[in-house]
Design a protein around this motif. Structure first.
Motif, PDB file in Angstrom:
ATOM      1  N   MET A  27     -15.752   0.115 -25.695  1.00 22.70           N
ATOM      2  CA  MET A  27     -17.053  -0.544 -25.581  1.00 22.70           C
ATOM      3  C   MET A  27     -17.639  -0.954 -26.931  1.00 22.70           C
ATOM      4  O   MET A  27     -18.610  -1.704 -26.973  1.00 22.70           O
ATOM      5  N   PHE A  28     -17.048  -0.478 -28.033  1.00 30.01           N
ATOM      6  CA  PHE A  28     -17.578  -0.910 -29.335  1.00 30.01           C
ATOM      7  C   PHE A  28     -17.512  -2.428 -29.475  1.00 30.01           C
ATOM      8  O   PHE A  28     -18.322  -3.032 -30.181  1.00 30.01           O
ATOM      9  N   ILE A  29     -16.558  -3.056 -28.766  1.00 31.28           N
ATOM     10  CA  ILE A  29     -16.442  -4.518 -28.926  1.00 31.28           C
ATOM     11  C   ILE A  29     -17.676  -5.222 -28.353  1.00 31.28           C
ATOM     12  O   ILE A  29     -18.062  -6.271 -28.820  1.00 31.28           O
ATOM     13  N   ARG A  43     -11.061  -4.162 -43.658  1.00 29.90           N
ATOM     14  CA  ARG A  43     -10.748  -2.983 -42.851  1.00 29.90           C
ATOM     15  C   ARG A  43     -11.304  -3.213 -41.461  1.00 29.90           C
ATOM     16  O   ARG A  43     -12.302  -3.912 -41.284  1.00 29.90           O
ATOM     17  N   SER A  44     -10.680  -2.605 -40.469  1.00 26.24           N
ATOM     18  CA  SER A  44     -11.183  -2.702 -39.103  1.00 26.24           C
ATOM     19  C   SER A  44     -12.524  -1.993 -38.982  1.00 26.24           C
ATOM     20  O   SER A  44     -12.763  -0.983 -39.646  1.00 26.24           O
ATOM     21  N   CYS A  45     -13.367  -2.528 -38.106  1.00 29.66           N
ATOM     22  CA  CYS A  45     -14.689  -1.944 -37.872  1.00 29.66           C
ATOM     23  C   CYS A  45     -14.837  -1.658 -36.386  1.00 29.66           C
ATOM     24  O   CYS A  45     -14.443  -2.483 -35.548  1.00 29.66           O
ATOM     25  N   TRP A 102      -9.130  -6.302 -34.791  1.00 26.37           N
ATOM     26  CA  TRP A 102      -8.141  -6.949 -33.919  1.00 26.37           C
ATOM     27  C   TRP A 102      -7.895  -5.992 -32.760  1.00 26.37           C
ATOM     28  O   TRP A 102      -7.371  -4.897 -32.957  1.00 26.37           O
ATOM     29  N   VAL A 103      -8.298  -6.379 -31.572  1.00 29.05           N
ATOM     30  CA  VAL A 103      -8.131  -5.498 -30.410  1.00 29.05           C
ATOM     31  C   VAL A 103      -7.074  -6.099 -29.486  1.00 29.05           C
ATOM     32  O   VAL A 103      -7.237  -7.207 -28.958  1.00 29.05           O
ATOM     33  N   GLY A 104      -5.977  -5.362 -29.338  1.00 29.71           N
ATOM     34  CA  GLY A 104      -4.868  -5.848 -28.510  1.00 29.71           C
ATOM     35  C   GLY A 104      -4.666  -5.035 -27.247  1.00 29.71           C
ATOM     36  O   GLY A 104      -3.921  -5.449 -26.355  1.00 29.71           O
ATOM     37  N   ALA A 105      -5.322  -3.873 -27.168  1.00 34.54           N
ATOM     38  CA  ALA A 105      -5.155  -3.019 -25.984  1.00 34.54           C
ATOM     39  C   ALA A 105      -6.177  -3.436 -24.935  1.00 34.54           C
ATOM     40  O   ALA A 105      -7.347  -3.058 -24.994  1.00 34.54           O
ATOM     41  N   PHE A 106      -5.740  -4.274 -24.016  1.00 33.79           N
ATOM     42  CA  PHE A 106      -6.613  -4.685 -22.904  1.00 33.79           C
ATOM     43  C   PHE A 106      -5.736  -5.100 -21.740  1.00 33.79           C
ATOM     44  O   PHE A 106      -4.543  -5.391 -21.895  1.00 33.79           O
ATOM     45  N   ARG A 122     -10.296   3.736 -46.434  1.00 33.11           N
ATOM     46  CA  ARG A 122      -9.091   2.931 -46.517  1.00 33.11           C
ATOM     47  C   ARG A 122      -8.013   3.560 -45.629  1.00 33.11           C
ATOM     48  O   ARG A 122      -7.795   4.767 -45.670  1.00 33.11           O
ATOM     49  N   THR A 123      -7.370   2.737 -44.791  1.00 30.25           N
ATOM     50  CA  THR A 123      -6.288   3.269 -43.952  1.00 30.25           C
ATOM     51  C   THR A 123      -5.018   3.386 -44.782  1.00 30.25           C
ATOM     52  O   THR A 123      -4.871   2.710 -45.789  1.00 30.25           O
ATOM     53  N   ASP A 124      -4.113   4.259 -44.355  1.00 33.84           N
ATOM     54  CA  ASP A 124      -2.852   4.458 -45.090  1.00 33.84           C
ATOM     55  C   ASP A 124      -1.887   3.319 -44.818  1.00 33.84           C
ATOM     56  O   ASP A 124      -1.984   2.641 -43.799  1.00 33.84           O
TER      57      ASP A 124
HETATM   58  C1  LIG Z   1      -1.749  -6.167 -32.494  1.00 33.15           C
HETATM   59  C2  LIG Z   1      -2.880  -5.213 -32.846  1.00 33.15           C
HETATM   60  C3  LIG Z   1      -3.529  -4.551 -31.826  1.00 33.15           C
HETATM   61  C4  LIG Z   1      -4.602  -3.694 -32.132  1.00 33.15           C
HETATM   62  N1  LIG Z   1      -5.292  -3.129 -31.096  1.00 33.15           N
HETATM   63  C5  LIG Z   1      -6.369  -2.360 -31.358  1.00 33.15           C
HETATM   64  C6  LIG Z   1      -7.156  -1.853 -30.302  1.00 33.15           C
HETATM   65  O1  LIG Z   1      -6.907  -2.117 -29.124  1.00 33.15           O
HETATM   66  N2  LIG Z   1      -8.227  -1.080 -30.632  1.00 33.15           N
HETATM   67  C7  LIG Z   1      -8.566  -0.806 -31.929  1.00 33.15           C
HETATM   68  O2  LIG Z   1      -9.559  -0.105 -32.140  1.00 33.15           O
HETATM   69  N3  LIG Z   1      -7.835  -1.286 -32.978  1.00 33.15           N
HETATM   70  C8  LIG Z   1      -6.750  -2.064 -32.713  1.00 33.15           C
HETATM   71  N4  LIG Z   1      -6.037  -2.607 -33.760  1.00 33.15           N
HETATM   72  C9  LIG Z   1      -6.462  -2.365 -35.165  1.00 33.15           C
HETATM   73  C10 LIG Z   1      -5.522  -1.377 -35.849  1.00 33.15           C
HETATM   74  O3  LIG Z   1      -5.725  -0.092 -35.337  1.00 33.15           O
HETATM   75  C11 LIG Z   1      -5.778  -1.419 -37.380  1.00 33.15           C
HETATM   76  O4  LIG Z   1      -5.554  -2.725 -37.873  1.00 33.15           O
HETATM   77  C12 LIG Z   1      -4.894  -0.435 -38.135  1.00 33.15           C
HETATM   78  O5  LIG Z   1      -5.193   0.897 -37.796  1.00 33.15           O
HETATM   79  C13 LIG Z   1      -5.009  -0.587 -39.651  1.00 33.15           C
HETATM   80  O6  LIG Z   1      -6.346  -0.389 -40.054  1.00 33.15           O
HETATM   81  P1  LIG Z   1      -7.137  -1.517 -40.879  1.00 33.15           P
HETATM   82  O7  LIG Z   1      -7.215  -2.740 -39.994  1.00 33.15           O
HETATM   83  O8  LIG Z   1      -8.500  -0.932 -41.145  1.00 33.15           O
HETATM   84  O9  LIG Z   1      -6.364  -1.783 -42.132  1.00 33.15           O
HETATM   85  C14 LIG Z   1      -4.975  -3.467 -33.475  1.00 33.15           C
HETATM   86  C15 LIG Z   1      -4.311  -4.158 -34.498  1.00 33.15           C
HETATM   87  C16 LIG Z   1      -3.298  -5.033 -34.198  1.00 33.15           C
HETATM   88  C17 LIG Z   1      -2.642  -5.823 -35.316  1.00 33.15           C
END
Ligand SMILES: Cc1cc2nc3c(=O)[nH]c(=O)nc-3n(C[C@H](O)[C@H](O)[C@H](O)COP(=O)(O)O)c2cc1C
Length: 173
Positions: free
Chosen positions: A68-70, A12-14, A123-127, A159-161
């Motif tokens: 800034m969490f990153i 899961r994302s953190c 995974w952070v893609g918003a930048f 858990r995310t949906d």
């Molecule tokens: C291409 C991509 C870009 C993403 N960008 C961000 C982001 O900029 N910031 C963030 O907090 N999460 C980002 N995420 C994480 C998603 O929000 C996350 O994977 C999704 O909500 C599903 O949750 P999970 O990873 O816990 O299963 C990104 C994920 C992907 C694949």
């Protein structure tokens, strides 16, 4: 459960890291999982920048529109696509598609490997690409495509949906 399947299902994302540094042997393992991602014609159109310096992590957080969490993670892996390396063999399809798919595969390897080692990641893609380029002094052929903070998390997210199975798959028996 099979460990690969376990990692795919339970990662899961953190967004809340403790900042404890990773031991070097774990960093080396993460690097190997990036190297061994698949790529069309095995072109490997990628580079990876491993940022541990706190000042640089903060500047990356600012370039990520203030996420800034990153900067709190002890390590940020910056995944960089090399579109012209792909284009050399595959033209526009390499430049516009393959190098992005391949760096995405490498990124997913990293997320799953980090999970397997007990770390959390996101995974952070918003930048702002220009901002990240400036922070890391990237060349014109180096396109930053993902920032991945890795470290210990302070809690486990719910858990995310996901879209229900019956909506997603179409069988042609
Ligand atoms: C291409 C991509 C870009 C993403 N960008 C961000 C982001 O900029 N910031 C963030 O907090 N999460 C980002 N995420 C994480 C998603 O929000 C996350 O994977 C999704 O909500 C599903 O949750 P999970 O990873 O816990 O299963 C990104 C994920 C992907 C694949």
């Amino acid at each position: 459960m099979n460990p690969v399947i376990e990692a795919i299902l339970n990662r899961r994302s953190c967004r809340d890291f403790t900042g404890d540094p990773l031991p070097e042997e774990h960093v080396e393992l993460l690097k190997e999982t990036l190297r061994w991602a698949p790529s069309a014609g095995n072109r490997q159109p990628w580079r990876f920048v491993l940022v541990r310096d706190r000042g640089v992590r903060i500047r990356l957080g600012e370039a990520a529109y203030g996420q800034m969490f990153i900067a709190e993670a002890p390590l940020i892996v910056v995944v960089i696509a090399l579109p012209e390396v792909s284009a050399k063999r595959y033209g526009d399809r390499g430049r516009g598609l393959y190098c992005l798919q391949e760096t995405a595969a490498a990124t997913q390897n990293l997320l799953l490997a980090a999970h397997s080692l007990g770390y959390r990641s996101c995974w952070v893609g918003a930048f702002d690409e220009g901002g990240v380029r400036r922070v890391l002094d990237l060349g014109p052929d180096e396109r930053p495509v993902a920032l991945v903070p890795v470290g210990n998390g302070t809690y486990t997210e719910a858990r995310t949906d996901r879209v229900p199975t019956k909506k997603l798959f179409r069988d042609i028996p």
